[in-house]
Design an enzyme around this catalytic site. Structure first.
Site, PDB file in Angstrom:
ATOM      1  N   CYS A   1     -62.739 -32.911  16.414  1.00 23.25           N
ATOM      2  CA  CYS A   1     -61.573 -33.809  16.429  1.00 23.25           C
ATOM      3  C   CYS A   1     -61.487 -34.577  17.747  1.00 23.25           C
ATOM      4  O   CYS A   1     -61.724 -34.035  18.824  1.00 23.25           O
ATOM      5  CB  CYS A   1     -60.299 -32.992  16.216  1.00 23.25           C
ATOM      6  SG  CYS A   1     -58.820 -34.003  16.148  1.00 23.25           S
TER       7      CYS A   1
ATOM      8  N   CYS B   1     -55.670 -31.766  22.037  1.00 20.41           N
ATOM      9  CA  CYS B   1     -54.590 -30.772  21.999  1.00 20.41           C
ATOM     10  C   CYS B   1     -55.090 -29.489  22.683  1.00 20.41           C
ATOM     11  O   CYS B   1     -56.075 -28.883  22.220  1.00 20.41           O
ATOM     12  CB  CYS B   1     -54.180 -30.478  20.556  1.00 20.41           C
ATOM     13  SG  CYS B   1     -53.887 -31.994  19.621  1.00 20.41           S
TER      14      CYS B   1
ATOM     15  N   CYS C   1     -56.200 -26.180  20.806  1.00 20.57           N
ATOM     16  CA  CYS C   1     -56.897 -26.231  19.518  1.00 20.57           C
ATOM     17  C   CYS C   1     -58.400 -25.963  19.592  1.00 20.57           C
ATOM     18  O   CYS C   1     -59.125 -26.562  20.390  1.00 20.57           O
ATOM     19  CB  CYS C   1     -56.647 -27.585  18.862  1.00 20.57           C
ATOM     20  SG  CYS C   1     -57.279 -27.648  17.172  1.00 20.57           S
TER      21      CYS C   1
ATOM     22  N   CYS D   1     -52.014 -25.532   1.519  1.00 24.61           N
ATOM     23  CA  CYS D   1     -51.973 -26.538   2.585  1.00 24.61           C
ATOM     24  C   CYS D   1     -53.380 -26.831   3.087  1.00 24.61           C
ATOM     25  O   CYS D   1     -54.082 -25.932   3.559  1.00 24.61           O
ATOM     26  CB  CYS D   1     -51.113 -26.011   3.720  1.00 24.61           C
ATOM     27  SG  CYS D   1     -51.034 -27.167   5.098  1.00 24.61           S
TER      28      CYS D   1
ATOM     29  N   CYS E   1     -49.574 -29.361   0.192  1.00 27.15           N
ATOM     30  CA  CYS E   1     -49.257 -29.778   1.561  1.00 27.15           C
ATOM     31  C   CYS E   1     -50.560 -30.215   2.201  1.00 27.15           C
ATOM     32  O   CYS E   1     -51.615 -29.619   1.916  1.00 27.15           O
ATOM     33  CB  CYS E   1     -48.667 -28.589   2.324  1.00 27.15           C
ATOM     34  SG  CYS E   1     -48.340 -28.935   4.060  1.00 27.15           S
TER      35      CYS E   1
ATOM     36  N   CYS F   1     -43.022 -30.818   6.777  1.00 32.58           N
ATOM     37  CA  CYS F   1     -43.264 -29.504   7.360  1.00 32.58           C
ATOM     38  C   CYS F   1     -43.511 -29.797   8.833  1.00 32.58           C
ATOM     39  O   CYS F   1     -44.536 -30.381   9.179  1.00 32.58           O
ATOM     40  CB  CYS F   1     -44.482 -28.851   6.703  1.00 32.58           C
ATOM     41  SG  CYS F   1     -44.951 -27.305   7.499  1.00 32.58           S
TER      42      CYS F   1
ATOM     43  N   ARG G   1     -40.958 -20.792   8.864  1.00 33.34           N
ATOM     44  CA  ARG G   1     -42.183 -20.019   8.633  1.00 33.34           C
ATOM     45  C   ARG G   1     -42.661 -19.305   9.891  1.00 33.34           C
ATOM     46  O   ARG G   1     -42.859 -19.938  10.930  1.00 33.34           O
ATOM     47  CB  ARG G   1     -43.304 -20.921   8.098  1.00 33.34           C
ATOM     48  CG  ARG G   1     -44.565 -20.105   7.736  1.00 33.34           C
ATOM     49  CD  ARG G   1     -45.651 -20.927   7.049  1.00 33.34           C
ATOM     50  NE  ARG G   1     -45.100 -21.678   5.960  1.00 33.34           N
ATOM     51  CZ  ARG G   1     -45.073 -23.010   5.919  1.00 33.34           C
ATOM     52  NH1 ARG G   1     -45.607 -23.706   6.881  1.00 33.34           N
ATOM     53  NH2 ARG G   1     -44.541 -23.633   4.901  1.00 33.34           N
TER      54      ARG G   1
END
Ligand code: SAM
Ligand code: DTB
Ligand code: SF4
Length: 335
Positions: free
Chosen positions: A59, A63, A66, A103, A134, A194, A266
């Site tokens: 990616c 972040c 991650c 998801c 999702c 979400c 959640r």
């Protein structure tokens, strides 16, 4: 009959109001969260979602938490977009294992138009299996959210992650405003949101309050609020973060239950590192949703036997979207 406003959603929370909840003695905070939960979710059932990484690693974003960022050496191999038949097989297995929502996550900075038809086909196929759908695909551009909705998308996951003040310490390749813009696009297309964050990234309690405050300003509130505990990943800037106490996690969940009375809250990433008692405390604090399946996106999650024991020990049943009327059981009416 009158409605008790303190048990219903509000969008005028101040940081001071949220800080005052945070500062309550834990038993008072949990008692208030339980009152809100019982009023809005009288059947007390637990929503189960299952994740699948449909495109892993490589990616472009940085972040700091991650495993999938190309900026850090985490030892993860980048893959291509998963074929449709593998997604369907995984969704069927998730349903057999008791998941109600599926998801699909992609390690993308943003969704590209060339990938949209493939993702749309996955959404339609998962929906046809009788699961809620999702996806979390990074930033969206004009028209993309509408196409996802048309394919049968129920929820878009896109987290604010932390407070606006702390955000720049964690991510530099996109802004808080970018995140809000994508959330607005999904909402405008009629997709449920979400949206939550991660705790344990070295942020202060003030940052946790700031995150909850930003989420509370979204009107309507996100229908799902995932509260992730950082899963430290070696090779990332946050890989050596000090673990967060489960009591602080439970406190944050209780505050979320009070601030987001009619949202699924959640208990998300981080359960693998918790004891059964720690998870029970978070569920007692007001969480009513978990990720099931022994894998999150790239990291481990408790296996089915452990989750079955947790549910049995707590006397909890699984929720089905079929008995739900948009995320809440009934309107709170106090005579
Ligand atoms: N690329 C998309 C995005 O960032 O929106 C989707 C995938 S991303 C992995 C989804 C969310 O997972 C992140 O926003 C973050 O809140 C959470 N997450 C990622 N890595 C995590 C970790 N190591 N521990 C806890 N939560 C994590
Ligand atoms: C969310 O808030 N948590 C999920 C989901 N949304 C996509 C992701 C958790 C990821 C945990 C780290 C991993 O497995 O890579
Ligand atoms: Fe990419 Fe999402 Fe990971 Fe950020 S959290 S690096 S956007 S996959």
């Amino acid at each position: 009959m009158t409605q008790r406003p303190d048990l219903l959603p509000r969008h005028d929370w101040t940081r001071a109001d949220i800080a005052a909840l945070y500062d309550l003695p834990l038993d008072s905070l949990m008692a208030r969260a339980l009152e809100v939960k019982r009023a809005n979710w009288p059947d007390g059932k637990i929503q189960k979602s299952q994740l699948l990484s449909i495109k892993t690693g490589g990616c472009a974003e940085d972040c700091g938490y991650c495993s999938q960022s190309a900026h850090f050496d985490t030892g993860l191999d980048a893959g291509k977009l998963m074929p449709l038949d593998e997604v369907v097989t995984s969704a069927r297995r998730a349903k057999e294992n008791g998941a109600d929502r599926f998801c699909m996550g992609a390690a993308w900075r943003s969704l590209k138009d060339r990938d949209l038809p493939k993702v749309a086909a996955m959404i339609s196929a998962v929906k046809a299996e009788g699961l809620e759908t999702c996806v979390t695909l990074g930033m969206l551009e004009d028209g993309q959210a509408e196409a996802l909705k048309q394919a049968g998308l129920d929820y878009y996951n896109h987290n604010l992650d932390t407070s606006p003040e702390y955000y720049g310490t964690v991510v530099s390749t996109r802004t808080y405003e970018d995140r809000l813009e994508t959330l607005g696009r999904a909402r405008h297309a009629g997709i449920k949101l979400c949206c939550g964050g991660i705790l344990g990234m070295g942020e202060s309690r003030e940052d946790r309050i700031g995150l909850i405050h930003e989420l509370s300003k979204l009107a309507p509130h996100p229908e799902s609020v995932p509260v992730n505990m950082l899963v430290p990943i070696e090779g990332t800037p946050l890989g050596q973060s000090a673990p967060l106490s489960v009591i602080e996690m439970a406190r944050a969940i209780a505050v979320c239950r009070i601030v987001f009375p009619q949202s699924w809250v959640r208990l998300s990433a981080g359960r693998e590192g918790m004891t059964e008692e720690g998870q029970a405390m978070c569920l007692l604090a007001g969480a009513n949703s978990i990720f099931v399946g022994d894998r999150l996106l790239t990291t481990d999650n408790p296996d089915a036997d452990e989750d079955a024991a947790l549910m049995k020990d707590m006397g909890l049943e699984a929720a089905s979207h079929k008995d739900m009327e948009h995320g809440r059981n009934k309107v709170t009416l106090i005579g």
